[in-house]
Design a protein around this motif. Sequence first.
Motif, PDB file in Angstrom:
ATOM      1  N   TRP A  66       0.844  -1.322  -0.084  1.00  0.00           N
ATOM      2  CA  TRP A  66      -0.022  -0.072   0.005  1.00  0.00           C
ATOM      3  C   TRP A  66       0.865   1.190  -0.098  1.00  0.00           C
ATOM      4  N   HIS A  69      -1.908   6.697  -1.691  1.00  0.00           N
ATOM      5  CA  HIS A  69      -3.374   6.903  -1.077  1.00  0.00           C
ATOM      6  C   HIS A  69      -4.191   6.284  -1.911  1.00  0.00           C
ATOM      7  N   HIS A  71      -4.226   2.809  -2.231  1.00  0.00           N
ATOM      8  CA  HIS A  71      -3.187   1.498  -2.601  1.00  0.00           C
ATOM      9  C   HIS A  71      -2.520   1.910  -3.671  1.00  0.00           C
ATOM     10  N   GLY A  77      -8.648   1.545  -3.053  1.00  0.00           N
ATOM     11  CA  GLY A  77      -8.812   1.215  -1.838  1.00  0.00           C
ATOM     12  C   GLY A  77      -8.879  -0.686  -1.640  1.00  0.00           C
ATOM     13  N   THR A  79      -6.700  -4.345  -1.807  1.00  0.00           N
ATOM     14  CA  THR A  79      -5.581  -4.893  -1.944  1.00  0.00           C
ATOM     15  C   THR A  79      -5.993  -6.300  -2.078  1.00  0.00           C
ATOM     16  N   GLN A 116      -3.660   8.477   4.923  1.00  0.00           N
ATOM     17  CA  GLN A 116      -3.420   7.213   5.336  1.00  0.00           C
ATOM     18  C   GLN A 116      -1.899   6.982   5.275  1.00  0.00           C
ATOM     19  N   VAL A 118       1.087   4.664   4.464  1.00  0.00           N
ATOM     20  CA  VAL A 118       1.678   3.938   3.485  1.00  0.00           C
ATOM     21  C   VAL A 118       3.185   3.311   3.640  1.00  0.00           C
ATOM     22  N   THR A 156      -1.489  12.324   2.365  1.00  0.00           N
ATOM     23  CA  THR A 156      -0.930  11.187   2.057  1.00  0.00           C
ATOM     24  C   THR A 156       0.312  11.094   1.204  1.00  0.00           C
ATOM     25  N   THR A 443     -12.548  -0.348   3.351  1.00  0.00           N
ATOM     26  CA  THR A 443     -11.133  -0.862   2.825  1.00  0.00           C
ATOM     27  C   THR A 443     -11.477  -2.421   2.768  1.00  0.00           C
ATOM     28  N   VAL A 537      -5.572   0.212   6.542  1.00  0.00           N
ATOM     29  CA  VAL A 537      -4.904  -0.130   5.334  1.00  0.00           C
ATOM     30  C   VAL A 537      -3.972  -1.482   5.537  1.00  0.00           C
ATOM     31  N   SER A 539      -0.928  -3.983   4.250  1.00  0.00           N
ATOM     32  CA  SER A 539       0.318  -3.960   3.529  1.00  0.00           C
ATOM     33  C   SER A 539       1.456  -4.655   4.163  1.00  0.00           C
TER      34      SER A 539
END
Length: 700
Positions: A66, A69, A71, A77, A79, A116, A118, A156, A443, A537, A539
């Motif tokens: 991610w 912003h 993803h 949004g 993943t 967000q 990252v 972001t 998400t 989020v 990731s």
Amino acid sequence: MRISRHPFPALLLFLLLALPILVATPLRVAGNVATVSPQATQRPQVTPSSLYLPLIMRPDPNVNEWSQHGHDAQRTGYTPQTVPYPWRWRWSWNGPNASGGIAKVTTGGTLPRNVQPVTGGGRVYIAAGVDGVFALSEATGQQLWRRSGIGDVRSTVAYDRDTDTVFAVSATGRLYQLRAQDGAVLAAFATGQSSTLPLPPAVLSDRVLFAMGTAVYAVDKRTMQLRWRYDAGATVAVPPAYSPSRNLVIVATEPDLFVHAINNVDGMRRWRVRPVHAGRRFEDPTEFRFGWPVIADGAGYALIKARLPWQTLWRDWPQTNSGMRQLLTQYPGDQALFALDLDDGSVPFIAHVGHGGYGDNDYLPMGPQPVVKRFPDGREVVYTIIRARHAHDARWDSHFGEMLLDSATVSGLQGGEVRFIAYDYPPGSAAPYLLTDEQPNVTVAGDYLFGAHWEAGFAARILDRSAARGSFGVPITTQRLATVVTSQDNAGACAFSATHYCAGGLENTRFYDFGFYLYYRQGAVYDRYWSEYAVWVVSNENIYFRTADGAIVALTSGAPQSGGGGVPAVAAAALPAPDAAPVAVIPHTAARVWEGRHVTVIGTLQYVFNNGKQVLLGFSNPHRGSFKALIRQAAWERFGGRPETRYRVGQAVRISGVITWYQGDPAIMVTTPEQIEVVEDRWVLGESAPSDQRGGSGAE
């Protein structure tokens, strides 16, 4: 790809067979750097089509990262990565200390709206407003570096693995390129404009796209030189989203409420449309700001959400798609989500999605943005929050939902129609619901569905979304997973633990059953550090929950009772002894610096509103950002049943009580009529007003 729109099918067939390429590129030679200004247009306006070659996707080893912003540059949004359940606490930042108290790091204690976390290069990057950018260890949450001195970073940031750098947009109008290893400034691109809106950059294979002021910029990510600039003719209110299949950049502007499609080759406009109803105006308010375009590239649509006025909250929504279509046809001004054809900006169907968000007291902000999931067969669906009235008043009518983008994904349904997703909240309820003026941000990670509410983070696993399911009575089934709440205030259910896990009795201001908590017995922390935004989020095998009070929590796979650590060992500040009586008389403009003290606040009412749950007495209109008094429903009988009938705009009043917080604003919770004195003589009121400083001439 829609080849029927192109005039040379034979040539196109030859190209499909003989000239595969790695990216979709118009057959047009890019000239020098272009600056493009808008022209007077019809609706929609489409420039001559370019010929597009097929998109052949190269496997992306970092598809789970991610890194920007939403993803990806499409802002989906979504993943494909899933972190196996159950989860355990890994670490937190800008949130709790080692004993469950409050240990803030940032100036003001929170984060800018829409920010967000990252990831990239083993680090987590966080835009932190006036504090610049933080980089944390992905494994431990420890701070690795902070880059200050680059202005107010309210958007972001984006990590680019090709250059191993971080791109940050400052409110001063500069795009900064930071070395990911230590945060050093490598280069900067100045626009000469400025904006306080959240406008995160989008990183592509060779360039960075970002908006600032009235323009959109494409900057080479290695040289930081301008590729093109598009002048929109109005404020660009949202960050750009990118369509790889059309090589288009999508943005939206205010106050004209247009959506623009820009050719990424040369910055020329492809089309411009105004999707909202003709009767809607920016002043309503109808806005795009604090949202972002989302690209459903396989289906060929750009999705854009509009913020609508509070009054749209009270519409009774039906429980069937036919009823929803009839409602939105009868009241087209209530349409809140728009699907625009990427080729010409036309609207192919009505999206059965109503408006909602973290609202209260005559205010509804921009609500959750659509999430686009692509399945292995290439079909795409949208996950968001949908409405269908079934309990109490019209606010008790929101649900997780799936929206179709075509008529092939689910037999019998067409684009814009929705399917309901069951979610067991309140826990064990026979008629579960989400509040429409508290809609969570959505998400999706694989089959895991997340909702970020201002007090709690919801999580569920989608179990059965077969074609027979999706109606209001037979919804898509899910398994409710662990919730993350702001504070565990039910001390009898579980003692504080470094695992931050409670197997039952999890309770903040509402009951949540089981899951994790940030703080222990700290109450409504979000009201003090309100940011109007929370998000999940996923990731690199971590799940991050960014809370409404600006904290970051990292969960990972494992037994929940085995977590712990990763929180700063900072002792909670000792609370002062409560005041037995008012210690000062202060003007309402000074209330913010008297937190926790018993005072008498003086001023003139500018706003009186009953939202059905509480009566708000405001000293400015709009009331957000200033002191207010709140009378909760439990106390109304002491006021004769309707407190709002006792007070009116223009009255001078003196309100006594302890200064606390409500959604980031100083407030007094009024429980008896004796706390409010109506003062008819405003001259006397003015004479009584002290200075704005604590301990000034107004102290009694």
